[in-house]
Scaffold this active site. Structure first.
Site, mmCIF file in Angstrom:
data_model
loop_
_atom_site.group_PDB
_atom_site.id
_atom_site.type_symbol
_atom_site.label_atom_id
_atom_site.label_comp_id
_atom_site.label_asym_id
_atom_site.label_seq_id
_atom_site.Cartn_x
_atom_site.Cartn_y
_atom_site.Cartn_z
ATOM 1 N N CYS A 162 0.769 -1.105 -0.076
ATOM 2 C CA CYS A 162 0.023 0.004 0.000
ATOM 3 C C CYS A 162 0.845 1.347 0.083
ATOM 4 O O CYS A 162 0.462 2.179 -0.274
ATOM 5 C CB CYS A 162 -0.900 -0.024 1.138
ATOM 6 N N HIS A 170 19.066 0.987 -2.498
ATOM 7 C CA HIS A 170 17.584 0.973 -2.622
ATOM 8 C C HIS A 170 16.930 -0.105 -1.977
ATOM 9 O O HIS A 170 16.263 -0.068 -0.904
ATOM 10 C CB HIS A 170 16.991 1.702 -3.910
#
Lengths: 434, 271
Positions: A50, A99
Site C-alpha cells: 500500500c 535502495h
C-alpha cells in the site's frame, strides 16, 4: 548485466496515485510475464504494497530498460505516462542495490523500523520465483536484501521501541503486568485516540474490555464495536477494582477519578497494580493518583514523551543501519561483477593451466631417463591440448556476451569448476532466511 | 584440592558477575548467555568443592563460617539458576550474582581448616538443620535481589524515566511473582530448620529452646517473614510494600546468621 528499479512510494506519490498503479497481489503472473517479455529485460520482480509499487529488473541497456518499464507501468494501469513520470524514481547499479537494501531493512518506510515490509518483499519475490520471472541475479539480489535486513534487525535496535502513543501504552502495560492475557481494560469515554489504544490492547490479547460513558447508549454502542461489556457511568467506582488498565478520555471539565477514591479501590482489589492512561484534555484523573501505592498514571503528554524518546533512539539506530547497508553493497557488487564474462574466462584458463602444470611436473619428476628437450616438448603438447579443449567454450562465452543470458553460463561455469572470480569465492548466500 | 576448587569457583563467579554487570550496561544477549553458562560452570565446581569437603571431613560441611557462607552462596546460585531458566531473565543475574560472589568472598576470609567436630554437633540433625536453614536463606537472598529490582523498576515507572535500564528490567508482576515464590519456598524451610534445631537441641542439651541469641533472632526473622507472607495472602500486600519488607527481612536474617555468630556469644557462635 545491470540491475534497475523503477517505482514510486509514499515519499513520492500520494495515495491516489499509488492505488492507481498497485498490482493485485493474487494476480502477479500476467504483469510479471509482461515485464520479462519486454525487449532487453531478462529478469523481473514486482513489489506492490500500500505504500510502494516497484519493479526490479535486469537489463543490458539501463536507459532503455527504465523507459520500457515506465511505459509498461503507464500502459498496464491506463495512467498517462506524463502524469506518472512526476512520481517515479528510478535507480540502477549501486543505487538500486542501496535502495532495495534500505527498503527491506525498513529504512525507507513511513515508520522507520516497522517490520511488515520485509514480509511483503518476500511475498513479492515468492511470486517472481513461482512464475519464473526472476533468475540468478535477482535471486541473489533479493536474498542479499533479506540477509541485510536481518543483519540490521539483529545488530541495531531499530524496531525495538514503540513509536505510537497507543503502542507506547501497550508497552508500558507490559512492563507493569508482564502478561496481558488475564488483564481487563476499562474504557472511560470515547475519544479517537482512546479507541485506538483500546484496539491495540485487544490485539495484544487482553482478557476483557469494559466501556463506560456518561450517556449509556453511547457506551453500549462502543461496547458492541469492541465486543466489550457496557457499564453505567454511575457504577464507575464499583467497576474500577475490576479493571487493571484504565483508558480515560471524557470531556469532563474536572477530575472524575480522585486520589482518595483510589485507596479504597486498591484495597478492594488486594493492591494489585493499576495502570491509568489519561488521554483527556482537560485531564480526567487527578495526577496525585500516581502517588498511590501500585498505581501508575500516564497522561497523553507522558506517552508523547515516550514516543519522542523512542523516535530519537530510532534515528540513532537508523544511522547504524545505513552503515550496514553501505557495507553490504560492496559485497554484492563483487559478486555481480564476477558474473562478467572476461574474468570468468581468465579464471577458467588459470584453473586448467594450474592442473596442467601440476600434472606435468608430477610426471616429469618421476621420469628417470628423460631424453633432452623432452620436457619442453611435453609442455608444448599439454598446452596445445588445453587450448584446443578450451577453444570451443571460450568462443561460446565470448559470443553470448553480446547477448544477454551470459550470467547463466558464467554462473554455471563458476559452480562446475569452483572458480574464484573477483576475489569472492562461492559463498552460500542463496539460502532463504525466515 | 579443596583450595583449588574453592578458588576456581571464586574466580568463575567473579568473571560471571563482571559479565552480568556489563550486561546491565550493555544489553547484549550474548553477554547474558555467557554470564549464565559461566554461572552454571561455577556452580558445578562449587558443588564439587562441597562434596569433596564432605568426604574429607566426614560430615556435612556446614560447621563454621567458611563452610556456611560457601554453602549459602552455592544455594543462592543454585536457586538463581532455576529462576533464570524458568523466567528467561538474564538481568536477574546482574542482581543476584554480585550477592553470591560477595558471600563467597567473605567466606574466603575465614579459615578453611577442617576443625575436629564438637561432640554436640555429631548428629544426623546437623545435615537436616543446616541444609534447610541455608536453602531457606538462599531463597530469601533471591527474594531480596528481585525486591531491589522491583523498587528500581517501580521508581522508573512512577517517575516516567524509561531509559535503557527500565527497558532491561523485567515487568513488575514478574519480579513480584519471583519474590513471592522465594518466600513460599524459603519460609517452610526456615520453619523446619527452627523445628529441627529445637529437636536437635533437645537431644544434645536436653532442652528444646533456651533463648540463646541465635534462637531469639531466628524467631524474629521467622516472624518478619511470617508477617510478610500473611500480609500477602490476606490483605494483598504486594508491590513496593512487600519488596521493602522482604529487603528488611533479609537484613534481619543476615544479622541472625552473621551478627549473632560474630557479635553475640551463644551455642551457634563458631568458636
Amino acid at each position: 548485466m545491470n540491475i534497475i528499479v523503477v517505482g514510486l512510494s509514499h515519499k513520492t506519490a500520494a495515495v491516489e496515485i499509488r492505488e492507481k498503479v498497485a498490482f493485485a497481489p493474487t494476480q502477479m503472473e500476467k504483469p510479471l510475464q509482461a515485464v520479462v517479455a519486454l525487449p532487453d529485460i531478462t529478469e523481473a520482480v514486482i513489489v506492490s504494497t500500500c505504500n510502494r509499487v516497484e519493479i526490479y529488473a535486469t537489463t543490458r541497456d539501463v536507459a532503455g530498460g527504465m523507459a520500457r518499464i515506465k511505459r509498461f507501468l503507464a500502459d498496464y494501469h491506463n495512467v498517462p505516462l506524463e502524469l506518472l513520470e512526476k512520481h517515479l524514481y528510478s535507480y540502477h547499479g549501486e543505487d538500486a542495490t542501496r535502495h532495495v537494501f534500505r527498503v527491506a531493512s525498513s529504512l525507507d518506510s513511513m515508520v522507520v523500523g516497522e517490520p511488515q515490509i520485509l514480509g511483503q518483499i518476500k511475498t513479492s519475490y515468492g511470486y517472481a520465483a513461482e512464475y519464473k520471472s526472476s533468475g540468478i541475479i535477482l535471486n541473489r539480489f533479493l536474498h542479499k536484501a533479506f540477509s541485510v535486513a536481518k543483519r540490521v534487525r539483529t545488530e541495531t535496535k531499530i524496531a525495538s521501541s514503540a513509536v505510537s502513543v497507543a503502542f507506547a501504552a501497550v508497552e508500558l502495560a507490559k512492563k507493569i503486568f508482564g502478561e496481558l492475557s488475564d488483564k481487563t481494560v476499562l474504557l472511560i469515554g470515547a475519544g479517537e485516540m482512546c479507541e485506538l489504544a483500546a484496539k491495540h490492547f485487544i490485539n495484544t490479547g487482553v482478557r476483557g474490555v469494559m466501556v463506560t460513558n456518561r450517556t449509556y447508549e453511547r457506551a453500549e454502542k462502543l461496547a458492541e464495536e469492541f465486543d466489550a461489556k457496557p457499564v453505567h457511568f454511575e457504577a464507575l467506582m464499583e467497576t474500577l477494582p475490576k479493571a487493571d488498565i484504565i483508558l480515560s478520555s471524557t470531556g469532563a471539565p474536572h477530575f472524575i477519578i480522585h486520589e482518595k477514591d483510589m485507596e479504597e479501590v486498591l484495597r478492594r482489589r488486594k493492591h494489585k497494580p493499576m495502570f491509568f492512561i489519561d488521554i483527556a484534555v482537560p485531564r480526567d484523573i487527578d495526577p496525585k493518583v500516581n502517588n498511590v501505592e501500585n498505581c501508575y498514571l500516564y497522561t497523553v503528554d507522558d506517552l508523547n514523551g515516550v514516543v519522542a524518546t523512542n523516535l530519537e533512539q530510532r534515528k540513532v539506530e537508523a544511522a547504524k543501519a545505513e552503515a550496514i547497508v553501505e557495507q553490504e553493497i560492496g559485497q554484492f557488487f563483487k559478486w555481480l561483477s564476477s558474473l562478467e564474462v572476461t574474468p570468468t574466462i581468465v579464471a577458467l584458463r588459470t584453473h586448467f593451466d594450474e592442473i596442467r602444470k601440476a600434472e606435468l611436473s608430477k610426471t616429469i619428476s618421476g621420469w628417470k631417463d628423460l631424453p633432452p628437450g623432452a620436457e619442453k616438448k611435453l609442455d608444448a603438447l599439454t598446452n596445445a591440448i588445453m587450448n584446443k579443449l578450451l577453444h570451443q567454450p571460450t568462443s561460446v562465452l565470448k559470443r553470448i556476451d553480446q547477448g544477454n543470458r551470459n550470467d547463466l553460463y558464467v554462473d554455471a561455469l563458476r559452480n562446475l569448476f569452483d572458480l574464484e572470480v573477483g576475489g569472492e569465492s562461492q559463498d552460500n548466500m542463496m539460502e532463504l532466511e525466515d | 584440592m579443596n583450595a583449588l576448587l574453592f578458588n576456581s569457583t571464586l574466580v568463575i563467579y567473579a568473571v560471571a558477575t563482571v559479565i552480568y554487570l556489563a550486561y546491565l550496561v550493555k544489553p547484549k544477549q550474548s553477554l547474558g548467555r555467557a554470564g549464565f553458562w559461566l554461572t552454571v560452570a561455577g556452580f558445578v565446581v562449587h558443588l564439587g568443592f562441597t562434596l569433596n569437603r564432605f568426604l574429607e571431613a566426614g560430615h556435612t560441611p556446614i560447621t563454621n563460617l567458611h563452610e556456611s557462607l560457601s554453602f549459602f552462596s552455592m544455594a543462592t546460585v543454585g536457586i538463581f539458576i532455576m529462576f533464570e531458566r524458568r523466567y528467561k531473565a538474564s538481568i536477574l543475574g546482574s542482581f543476584v550474582m554480585p550477592l553470591a560472589l560477595l558471600i563467597l568472598a567473605i567466606s574466603a576470609t575465614f579459615s578453611a581448616v577442617i576443625p575436629p567436630l564438637n561432640p554436640a554437633l555429631k548428629s544426623k540433625w546437623l545435615a537436616i538443620h543446616t541444609i534447610m536453614a541455608f536453602l531457606g536463606y538462599a531463597a530469601f537472598a533471591i527474594s531480596f535481589g528481585v525486591s531491589v529490582m522491583y523498587l528500581i523498576q517501580s521508581h522508573f515507572l512512577k517517575k516516567r524515566r524509561l531509559g535503557p535500564m527500565f527497558q532491561k528490567l523485567p515487568p513488575l508482576d514478574m519480579l513480584d511473582d519471583i519474590s513471592y515464590r522465594c518466600l513460599t519456598f524459603g519460609f517452610p524451610l526456615l520453619t523446619f530448620a527452627i523445628i529441627s534445631g529445637a529437636i536437635w537441641a533437645e537431644t544434645a542439651w536436653g532442652t528444646y529452646w533456651s533463648w540463646d541469641p541465635k534462637e531469639t533472632w531466628s524467631l524474629i526473622t521467622w516472624f518478619i517473614y511470617a508477617a510478610l507472607l500473611h500480609g500477602r495472602l490476606t490483605t494483598g500486600w504486594r508491590g513496593r510494600k512487600a519488596a521493602m519488607l522482604s529487603i528488611f527481612g533479609f537484613v534481619i536474617m543476615l544479622f541472625t546468621f552473621l551478627g549473632v555468630n560474630l557479635l553475640l556469644s551463644g551455642l551457634h557462635s563458631y568458636k
